[in-house]
Design an enzyme around this catalytic site. Structure first.
Site: not given
Length: 642
Positions: A261, A264, A355, A447
């Site tokens: 993304h 990110e 991410h 993450e």
């Protein structure tokens, strides 16, 4: 010799030893208990007044200050006493001991203790270095000491010899980072370099860094494009292996993907740093990195969405808050198609997608087993292998596995920083699910934190938090089993299936018949099969701790193709009358394991340790000679079991 003469000789010898220690051994003030551990010697004489003086220590002359103070933080009274101590000797050889890893970070950190900055006013006093800098170095370098069976040096105790920011400390690693930035900015654009610059990189800069890194390490690296973005930008990947350019038999393939993304971006930067780190450490002779690169094919796609990154970077520049702007970071057809083709064309074994937005590791399935349940535990058949994979990253991260770590809204208090994706929140079309359902690859989602686009000041600390986790994750691909499936003539069989009883997910062999199967410890039934060949089954045992994957090969005999009937599954269960026991390290008995119905072998009792047997009684590691030959006081504080 009579008793009197013996006692007299013994007294003289003892006195000589005492005098020798007093005259020759470096002396300094002791903290409580240090004199018993060999860390220092008590001084009976009067303490000398503290004075500032010029730093004149060869291994510490590149600090960002020129004046130090004696006694120093350890109580050493002079430059001569510092140079005569095991602490200074350790700093002088640390580069060689750790094969270039964590150098010069460790040396600069240690020098800030042995030669602290002197503050003249209101009276001469040492200024301690920042505890946060020490903690970051220990977190990133602790594994390097463990790798040579060396304890973390006592004088780098972060709580004892370092201070908090509120106490007016200074960062001894600041000049190192400044020198790196200056060196990088002065390089010609065409000059190969692996100096890490902890700043954000535009797409053009990213391509330049990747190409220069590959040129610097051309014998172990190359760049290649997996396709183009919607706006025509290269999706440029870099690979590291001892023979770049193609798959090698039995060498596992792993991929790391960032910036899926556009906003990110931390993962994108970490992967750029990782590529440069692998190159520079390999050239410096870092044995850990050389082993990893020589036995693995590592693919790094730093940015899967370079178009989205430019939009996100522009938003940050305009508003300093990308969350307040609409995001143009959705995947588009060109990128999606290129990545899908890439995933299916390379026999990847393991993968991580980086991410931002939380601090957790999630693993498949990401799409709920029930269409109308948004938070439903949805495990794959490889649930245990996925959990171990997620744990590998989370446990090696600086704070991810800590339940006291502040998160971004979600609660992982019981999971220790890992979670099944669909149990967190369900979404269809995830890349991890695609990897698992359509290939042999197990992919986790990393993450990295709440801030998707952190400030540049946070990039270096984030690298330190994630470096060991990235390395440990890549190393973990060397577990489970591997092998080659061949026919009777010795040719590899492409597309043969490798099944594990109890796990309803097969893997298939690559072009030359080799396969990798990630799996946890225990006893397993493995079956190899291919159309037109007989099935072969083996019973294997994997011990709890394996440093490399066990080798399990299969030779299949050609047979006429039979139609598959409704009772096919019964044939599989009834054909396993005999097995080949696979015990890769002959641990079957030593681990006290036995098959059902087999008598359990008693373990041999461990020899008791002799009373009072301490550091002097244990076998010394190879690096001990560095200190004994130099004639310094024995640094027993470097022995891990002392």
């Amino acid at each position: 010799m009579d008793t009197t003469e013996y006692k007299t000789s013994l007294t003289v010898f003892t006195l000589f030893c005492v005098l020798s220690i007093c005259w020759c051994a470096p002396q300094r003030f002791c903290q409580p208990g240090d004199d018993n551990s060999g860390r220092c010697n008590n001084r009976p004489d009067v303490e000398k007044p503290a004075v500032c003086s010029e730093i004149n220590l060869g291994y510490c002359n590149d600090l960002d200050y020129s004046r130090t103070i004696f006694p120093n933080i350890l109580g050493q009274q002079s430059r001569h006493e510092v140079e005569s101590g095991a602490e200074y000797l350790l700093l002088s050889v640390i580069h060689g001991l750790l094969n270039g890893e964590c150098s010069p970070d460790i040396r600069l950190l240690g020098c800030s203790v042995l030669a602290p900055r002197c503050q003249d006013l209101p009276s001469p006093a040492p200024v301690k270095s920042c505890r946060s800098a020490c903690e970051a170095v220990r977190k990133g370098c602790g594994h390097a000491f463990e790798g040579i069976d060396m304890a973390w040096p006592y004088f780098l105790d972060c709580d004892r010899f370092f201070a908090g920011e509120q106490e007016g400390c200074h960062d001894p690693l600041a000049p190192l980072r400044a020198r790196q930035e200056v060196a990088f900015s002065n390089l010609s654009p065409d000059e190969p370099s692996t100096i890490i610059q902890f700043t954000y990189h535009s797409n053009a800069q990213m391509y330049s860094v990747l190409k220069r890194t590959a040129a610097k390490c051309s014998h172990i690296s190359r760049t290649y494009s997996i396709g183009r973005s919607t706006e025509g930008k290269d999706l440029l990947a870099i690979e590291f292996t001892d023979n770049p350019g193609g798959h090698e038999l039995l060498e596992p393939e792993i991929k790391l993907v960032g910036n899926m993304h556009g906003n990110e971006v931390l993962g994108r930067q970490l992967l750029l740093y990782l590529a440069q780190y692998l190159c520079s450490e390999y050239l410096l002779g870092n044995q850990r990195i050389q082993t990893l690169v020589n036995t693995t094919r590592i693919h790094i796609l730093a940015s899967m969405n370079p178009d989205g990154y430019e939009l996100a970077a522009a938003e940050v520049e305009d508003s300093n808050d990308p969350e307040q702007q609409p995001h143009h970071n959705q995947e588009v057809a060109s990128e999606t198609y290129a990545v899908m083709k890439w995933i299916r064309s390379v026999p990847f074994v393991q993968s991580a997608s980086l991410h931002g937005g939380e601090l957790v590791i999630s693993y498949p399935f990401d799409f709920s087993r029930h269409l109308h349940e948004e938070r439903m535990f949805s495990p794959t058949p490889d649930e245990q292998a996925f959990k171990q994979l997620a744990r590998t990253y989370a446990d090696s991260h600086a704070s991810m596995a800590d339940n006291n770590t502040e998160r971004c809204g979600a609660s992982f208090i019981r999971s220790g920083g890992i979670i099944n994706g669909a149990l967190w929140y369900s979404f269809p079309g995830g890349m991890s699910d695609f990897n698992y359902l359509h290939t042999n690859c197990l992919e986790i989602t990393v993450e990295l934190g709440c801030d998707k686009f952190p400030s540049e000041e946070e990039l270096y600390p984030e690298w330190l938090r994630n470096k060991e986790a990235l390395l440990s994750f890549m190393e973990s691909v060397h577990r489970g089993i591997k092998g080659v499936v061949k026919d009777e003539e010795g040719y590899g069989i492409k597309g043969a299936s490798i099944s594990v009883r109890g796990i309803r997910k097969d893997v298939t062999t690559a072009e030359e018949g080799d396969y990798w199967r990630l799996m946890n410890s225990g006893t397993h039934i493995i079956t190899a099969s291919a159309k037109g060949y007989s099935k072969v089954s083996k019973r294997i045992y994997l011990p709890a701790h394996m440093e490399k994957a066990g080798r399990v090969n299969f030779v299949l005999k050609k047979v006429p193709v039979q139609p598959v009937g409704p009772d096919y599954h019964l044939f599989l269960s009834s054909s396993l009358d005999t097995y080949e026991r696979f015990d890769p390290y002959n641990h079957f008995q030593s681990y006290g394991r036995s098959e059902p119905g087999e008598p359990r072998e008693p373990r041999e009792p461990r020899e008791p340790r002799e009373p009072g047997m301490g550091a002097e009684g244990q076998e010394k590691p190879w690096w001990w000679n560095y200190f004994t030959q130099a004639g310094v006081s024995a640094p027993t504080w470097l022995l891990r079991n002392f």
